[in-house]
Write a protein that holds these residues in place. Structure first.
Motif, PDB file in Angstrom:
ATOM      1  N   GLY A  49       7.699   0.698  22.558  1.00 11.41           N
ATOM      2  CA  GLY A  49       6.798   0.697  21.406  1.00 11.41           C
ATOM      3  C   GLY A  49       6.059  -0.621  21.338  1.00 11.41           C
ATOM      4  N   PHE A  50       4.888  -0.615  20.698  1.00  5.54           N
ATOM      5  CA  PHE A  50       4.060  -1.808  20.634  1.00  5.54           C
ATOM      6  C   PHE A  50       3.567  -2.034  19.210  1.00  5.54           C
ATOM      7  N   VAL A  51       3.583  -3.300  18.795  1.00  3.48           N
ATOM      8  CA  VAL A  51       2.960  -3.728  17.545  1.00  3.48           C
ATOM      9  C   VAL A  51       2.099  -4.935  17.883  1.00  3.48           C
ATOM     10  N   PHE A  52       0.816  -4.866  17.555  1.00  2.00           N
ATOM     11  CA  PHE A  52      -0.104  -5.946  17.893  1.00  2.00           C
ATOM     12  C   PHE A  52      -0.640  -6.598  16.619  1.00  2.00           C
ATOM     13  N   GLN A  53      -1.331  -7.707  16.813  1.00  2.00           N
ATOM     14  CA  GLN A  53      -1.910  -8.427  15.685  1.00  2.00           C
ATOM     15  C   GLN A  53      -2.919  -7.549  14.950  1.00  2.00           C
ATOM     16  N   ALA A  54      -3.739  -6.821  15.715  1.00  2.00           N
ATOM     17  CA  ALA A  54      -4.633  -5.825  15.122  1.00  2.00           C
ATOM     18  C   ALA A  54      -3.822  -4.549  14.901  1.00  2.00           C
ATOM     19  N   PHE A  55      -4.016  -3.908  13.773  1.00  2.00           N
ATOM     20  CA  PHE A  55      -3.148  -2.795  13.390  1.00  2.00           C
ATOM     21  C   PHE A  55      -3.363  -1.555  14.273  1.00  2.00           C
ATOM     22  N   ASN A  56      -4.608  -1.348  14.748  1.00  2.00           N
ATOM     23  CA  ASN A  56      -4.916  -0.245  15.665  1.00  2.00           C
ATOM     24  C   ASN A  56      -4.553   1.125  15.095  1.00  2.00           C
ATOM     25  N   LEU A  57      -4.787   1.305  13.810  1.00  2.00           N
ATOM     26  CA  LEU A  57      -4.569   2.614  13.207  1.00  2.00           C
ATOM     27  C   LEU A  57      -5.824   3.474  13.359  1.00  2.00           C
ATOM     28  N   ILE A  58      -5.644   4.778  13.349  1.00  2.00           N
ATOM     29  CA  ILE A  58      -6.774   5.712  13.413  1.00  2.00           C
ATOM     30  C   ILE A  58      -7.277   5.935  11.991  1.00  2.00           C
ATOM     31  N   PRO A  59      -8.507   5.519  11.688  1.00  2.00           N
ATOM     32  CA  PRO A  59      -8.957   5.527  10.287  1.00  2.00           C
ATOM     33  C   PRO A  59      -9.057   6.913   9.662  1.00  2.00           C
ATOM     34  N   THR A  60      -9.253   7.949  10.473  1.00  2.00           N
ATOM     35  CA  THR A  60      -9.411   9.297   9.918  1.00  2.00           C
ATOM     36  C   THR A  60      -8.082  10.002   9.688  1.00  2.00           C
TER      37      THR A  60
ATOM     38  N   GLU B 270      -7.313   2.735   2.546  1.00  2.00           N
ATOM     39  CA  GLU B 270      -6.760   2.696   1.187  1.00  2.00           C
ATOM     40  C   GLU B 270      -5.515   1.816   1.097  1.00  2.00           C
ATOM     41  N   LEU B 271      -5.179   1.129   2.183  1.00  2.00           N
ATOM     42  CA  LEU B 271      -3.971   0.318   2.229  1.00  2.00           C
ATOM     43  C   LEU B 271      -4.313  -1.163   2.354  1.00  2.00           C
ATOM     44  N   SER B 272      -3.389  -2.006   1.931  1.00  3.98           N
ATOM     45  CA  SER B 272      -3.530  -3.443   2.166  1.00  3.98           C
ATOM     46  C   SER B 272      -3.230  -3.739   3.638  1.00  3.98           C
ATOM     47  N   GLY B 273      -3.541  -4.964   4.067  1.00  6.98           N
ATOM     48  CA  GLY B 273      -3.244  -5.352   5.440  1.00  6.98           C
ATOM     49  C   GLY B 273      -1.764  -5.257   5.754  1.00  6.98           C
ATOM     50  N   GLY B 274      -0.940  -5.708   4.830  1.00  4.95           N
ATOM     51  CA  GLY B 274       0.500  -5.633   5.043  1.00  4.95           C
ATOM     52  C   GLY B 274       0.990  -4.206   5.165  1.00  4.95           C
TER      53      GLY B 274
ATOM     54  N   VAL C 235      10.441   1.403   6.033  1.00  5.27           N
ATOM     55  CA  VAL C 235       9.182   0.667   5.917  1.00  5.27           C
ATOM     56  C   VAL C 235       8.583   0.754   4.508  1.00  5.27           C
ATOM     57  N   GLY C 236       9.185   1.573   3.647  1.00  7.44           N
ATOM     58  CA  GLY C 236       8.772   1.617   2.251  1.00  7.44           C
ATOM     59  C   GLY C 236       7.402   2.227   2.016  1.00  7.44           C
ATOM     60  N   LEU C 237       7.099   3.331   2.713  1.00 11.74           N
ATOM     61  CA  LEU C 237       5.751   3.920   2.627  1.00 11.74           C
ATOM     62  C   LEU C 237       5.739   5.358   2.107  1.00 11.74           C
ATOM     63  N   ARG C 238       6.836   5.793   1.511  1.00 13.95           N
ATOM     64  CA  ARG C 238       6.891   7.202   1.116  1.00 13.95           C
ATOM     65  C   ARG C 238       5.791   7.567   0.124  1.00 13.95           C
ATOM     66  N   ASP C 239       5.394   6.651  -0.743  1.00 13.04           N
ATOM     67  CA  ASP C 239       4.350   6.960  -1.720  1.00 13.04           C
ATOM     68  C   ASP C 239       2.943   6.750  -1.155  1.00 13.04           C
ATOM     69  N   ARG C 240       2.837   6.451   0.146  1.00 12.27           N
ATOM     70  CA  ARG C 240       1.530   6.238   0.774  1.00 12.27           C
ATOM     71  C   ARG C 240       1.266   7.207   1.931  1.00 12.27           C
ATOM     72  N   LEU C 241       2.108   8.181   2.124  1.00 13.56           N
ATOM     73  CA  LEU C 241       2.030   9.023   3.311  1.00 13.56           C
ATOM     74  C   LEU C 241       0.713   9.780   3.444  1.00 13.56           C
TER      75      LEU C 241
END
Length: 252
Positions: A95-106, A148-152, A136-142
């Motif tokens: 698995g990889f985690v980078f400085q840039a979040f690299n999430l798919i915006p759609t 719509e999310l903060s950087g953290g 990771v504490g994201l159940r209310d953000r699924l």
């Protein structure tokens, strides 16, 4: 009678040499490094700029190839794999985690987390994904999208995505580099919880002594060589060790 125990390594390199360029312009980024990253542990890699820490991570993870020496994921030597099998190994066991979040915006948070599994046509354990979402504490953000999310929060999604397929090891390259101190602390605590509560393995490159203090062990590189290891680090001890590089004129 004492019983010898053998440490199982999730990843590592042996006599690793990496040279960029040739002739007078050649740069020896790794110069005979041998290091194993123990399974079920959180290891940080530190060193001055140009020390080879990111090169070490990239070669250990199969993102780059060594000039000589060997890199392993578990018991698998990466040099024995062709491009297809190396791609499958990275997909299934790393698995990889980078400085840039690299999430798919759609995609939603839930869809971003399970994206590696979906691309592989694999069905992850529902119980595992549920436990991961809680860690990771994201159940209310699924059902939110990245914008719509903060950087953290976005980096926490990236961390969850990295662990979704239960990889042998997660490599994190400056994962708090784009975050404020509070969000960075949350992500580092999250990586630590994944190791200690979910029996995962994390290898993190960082320049930050505070970040390194979250690890179980820090390995230090200078001029492409492994020069020290520190168990149970604190920010002050790591900072003192890094200052010693400056005193000795480590390459910047």
């Amino acid at each position: 009678m004492t019983t010898a125990t053998t440490t199982r390594h999730a990843a590592g390199v042996a006599d690793a040499v990496k040279v960029y360029g040739s002739g007078d312009t050649a740069v020896r980024a790794l110069d005979g490094v041998s290091v194993g990253f123990p399974a079920g542990r959180f290891t940080a890699i530190m060193g001055p700029s140009g020390s080879g820490k990111s090169t070490l991570m990239h070669c250990a993870a199969g993102l780059d190839t060594l000039t000589s020496g060997a890199a392993f994921i578990g018991d698998t030597p990466l040099s024995t794999l062709d491009d297809r099998r190396l791609t499958l190994l990275r997909r299934d066991r790393v698995g990889f985690v980078f400085q840039a979040f690299n999430l798919i915006p759609t995609l939603t948070v839930a869809e971003n987390i399970t994206l590696p599994l979906d691309l592989a046509g694999a069905k992850g354990s529902r119980e595992w994904i549920d436990a991961l979402v809680d860690v990771v504490g994201l159940r209310d953000r699924l059902h939110h999208r990245p914008a719509e999310l903060s950087g953290g929060q976005q980096q926490r999604v990236a961390v969850a995505r990295a662990f979704a397929g239960r990889p042998d090891v997660v490599f994190a390259d400056e994962p708090t580099g784009n975050l404020d101190s509070r969000s960075g602390e949350e992500v580092l605590n999250l990586l630590g919880r994944a190791v200690r509560r979910m029996d995962r393995t994390v290898v993190m490159v960082t320049h930050d002594p505070v970040a390194a203090a979250h690890a179980d062990e820090v390995v230090f590189l200078a001029d492409g060589r492994l020069v020290d290891r520190m168990e149970s680090p604190t920010a002050d001890k790591v900072l003192d060790r890094m200052k010693a590089f400056d005193t000795k004129g480590g390459r910047s």
